[in-house]
Design an enzyme around this catalytic site. Structure first.
Site, PDB file in Angstrom:
ATOM      1  N   GLU A   1       8.859   9.600 -30.858  1.00 46.67           N
ATOM      2  CA  GLU A   1       9.967  10.547 -30.737  1.00 46.67           C
ATOM      3  C   GLU A   1      11.014  10.215 -31.794  1.00 46.67           C
ATOM      4  OE1 GLU A   1      12.847  13.040 -30.189  1.00 46.67           O
ATOM      5  OE2 GLU A   1      10.915  13.315 -29.165  1.00 46.67           O
ATOM      6  N   GLN A   2      11.521  11.260 -32.473  1.00 48.73           N
ATOM      7  CA  GLN A   2      12.410  10.982 -33.602  1.00 48.73           C
ATOM      8  C   GLN A   2      13.810  10.534 -33.198  1.00 48.73           C
ATOM      9  OE1 GLN A   2      13.187  14.247 -36.216  1.00 48.73           O
ATOM     10  NE2 GLN A   2      13.781  15.669 -34.586  1.00 48.73           N
TER      11      GLN A   2
ATOM     12  N   ARG B   1      16.683  19.675 -17.050  1.00 48.33           N
ATOM     13  CA  ARG B   1      15.684  19.185 -17.999  1.00 48.33           C
ATOM     14  C   ARG B   1      15.725  17.657 -18.138  1.00 48.33           C
ATOM     15  NH1 ARG B   1      13.115  22.505 -21.874  1.00 48.33           N
ATOM     16  NH2 ARG B   1      13.507  24.716 -21.540  1.00 48.33           N
TER      17      ARG B   1
ATOM     18  N   TYR C   1      20.748  29.292 -11.101  1.00 51.32           N
ATOM     19  CA  TYR C   1      20.014  28.625 -10.031  1.00 51.32           C
ATOM     20  C   TYR C   1      20.477  27.182  -9.955  1.00 51.32           C
ATOM     21  CZ  TYR C   1      17.058  27.479 -14.113  1.00 51.32           C
ATOM     22  OH  TYR C   1      16.595  27.083 -15.350  1.00 51.32           O
TER      23      TYR C   1
ATOM     24  N   ASP D   1       5.938  24.247 -28.062  1.00 49.13           N
ATOM     25  CA  ASP D   1       6.726  25.064 -28.977  1.00 49.13           C
ATOM     26  C   ASP D   1       6.307  24.919 -30.425  1.00 49.13           C
ATOM     27  OD1 ASP D   1       8.218  26.098 -26.928  1.00 49.13           O
ATOM     28  OD2 ASP D   1      10.042  24.971 -27.364  1.00 49.13           O
TER      29      ASP D   1
END
Length: 398
Positions: A33-34, A107, A213, A291
């Site tokens: 991961e960057q 998230r 929500y 993505d």
């Protein structure tokens, strides 16, 4: 551990979930991961049974249940008077029908669970990929400090601006959708007077829509306020927003929307981009996921779910494969996944129009169709009932 050596570029939701699936398949996986510390600001996420079923198989049911909200239903409301246009059951009805729950998350909560489930030595932060090279015998991932990592497979899970995708297929800018979203969180105690249910609510109106929500076990209300904008000329795809600007986008809309926005301390403005479906995802030993290959507008609540599905199918295709068979396995992965993700991408793009209709004949037709929804919608079967590990053709979206 024996099996294929796999390098996953990108430690977000899709990359982390793929790593868990690949570990279960016996692969020797490392995630790069960057950013040094992955974080998610003011962003909720919905996960449907096609994704939560997989995460439960990975042993995460208890952890997920501890931070999630299970919405009872989804409701569509009219922008000005709050009239309910349609309702679909979620909650127990979905869990009984599909064998897994529908969840709302922050998230950051979801990503923390996924990364915590990975052995610490397999997740590497602060590694920025700059190139991928390959031969018939293997693939090499090159990082900005000059380090080169050899593996049998490279998976680009590095998002819409994917370096791996650019290496494979050249530089191509994503399409600005003409939509921008203000996103943020309000503390639940600031909104108790509204008596909001634990459901997903989508207010539809001319030129925009407003979704809210609960997340983080009900401690926060997440909102996504989408409006139309002619262009986006900033280099960054997200920026700190202004609550007053968000309120101006909803002038004349129902007072409850303004009460929610008034309970927010800060908001972030996101430009929404997608791409048309790619004709290919893989070259030799290198492939894409999430993505990086099928960015979609968030109007089907399937972006993260489809990335999680990708990882499950990729792991199934690589199970028991020798290094010499990698290219064929990745071609099979692409064949299984592309039709489904392309259909969902295009459906999400269509909802950008459907959700934003001005009052008139088309809006009345849409509202009549939504009014016919009763109970558990059969429209969800093709999405919720799909099992990405079974390598089966995807049913067409109804």
């Amino acid at each position: 551990m024996s099996g294929l050596k796999v390098t996953v570029v990108g430690g977000g939701i899709g990359g982390s979930a793929a790593a868990l699936a690949l570990l279960r398949a016996g692969c020797d996986v490392h995630v790069y991961e960057q950013v040094a510390s992955k974080s998610e600001v003011g962003a909720g996420i919905q996960l449907s049974p096609n994704a939560t079923r997989l995460l439960h198989r990975y042993g995460l049911a208890d952890a997920l249940g501890g931070v999630a909200v299970k919405p009872s239903h989804v409701e569509i409301k009219r922008w000005d008077d709050g009239r309910i246009l349609g309702r679909e059951e979620l909650g127990r009805a979905v869990e009984e029908a599909y064998g897994a729950p529908y969840y709302h998350f922050h998230r950051a909560d979801l990503l923390s669970i996924l990364t915590a489930a990975l052995p610490a030595e397999r997740l590497h932060s602060g590694w920025r990929c700059v190139d991928v090279r390959q031969t018939n015998a293997g693939a090499t991932t090159v990082f900005d400090d000059g380090t080169a990592i050899d593996s049998d497979v490279v998976v680009g899970a590095d998002g819409i601006h994917s370096v791996v995708r650019k290496v494979l297929f050249g530089d191509e800018r994503p399409r600005f959708s003409g939509n921008v979203a203000y996103r943020g969180l309000a503390r639940a105690e600031r909104l108790t007077h509204l008596n909001l249910e634990h459901c997903a609510t989508n207010w539809m109106g001319p030129g925009g829509h407003f979704v809210h929500y609960f997340v983080s076990g009900g401690r926060f209300l997440n909102f996504v306020a989408v409006s139309e904008q002619d262009s986006w000329d900033r280099e960054s795809w997200n920026d700190r927003g202004n609550v007053a600007d968000a309120k101006r986008c909803y002038a004349g809309w129902h007072p409850q929307i303004h009460q929610i926005l008034g309970a927010v301390d800060e908001t972030f403005k996101w430009a929404l981009f997608d791409r048309p479906p790619l004709s290919a995802w893989s070259v030799g030993r290198v492939t894409l996921l999430g993505d990086a290959c099928h960015p979609m507008l968030p109007y089907m609540a399937q972006g993260a779910a489809q990335a999680i599905e990708d990882g499950a199918t990729l792991a199934a295709c690589l199970t028991g494969i020798a290094p010499a068979g990698v290219a064929e396995a990745l071609a099979n992965y692409e064949t299984w996944r592309k039709p489904r993700t392309a259909a969902i991408q295009l459906a999400a793009r269509g909802n950008a129009t459907t959700f934003h209709l001005v009052d008139g004949v088309e809006q009345q037709k849409r509202d009549a169709e939504m009014a016919a929804w009763v109970g558990l919608s059969p429209r969800r079967e093709a999405i919720f009932g799909f099992d990405a590990e079974r390598l089966q053709p995807a049913a067409p979206l109804s």
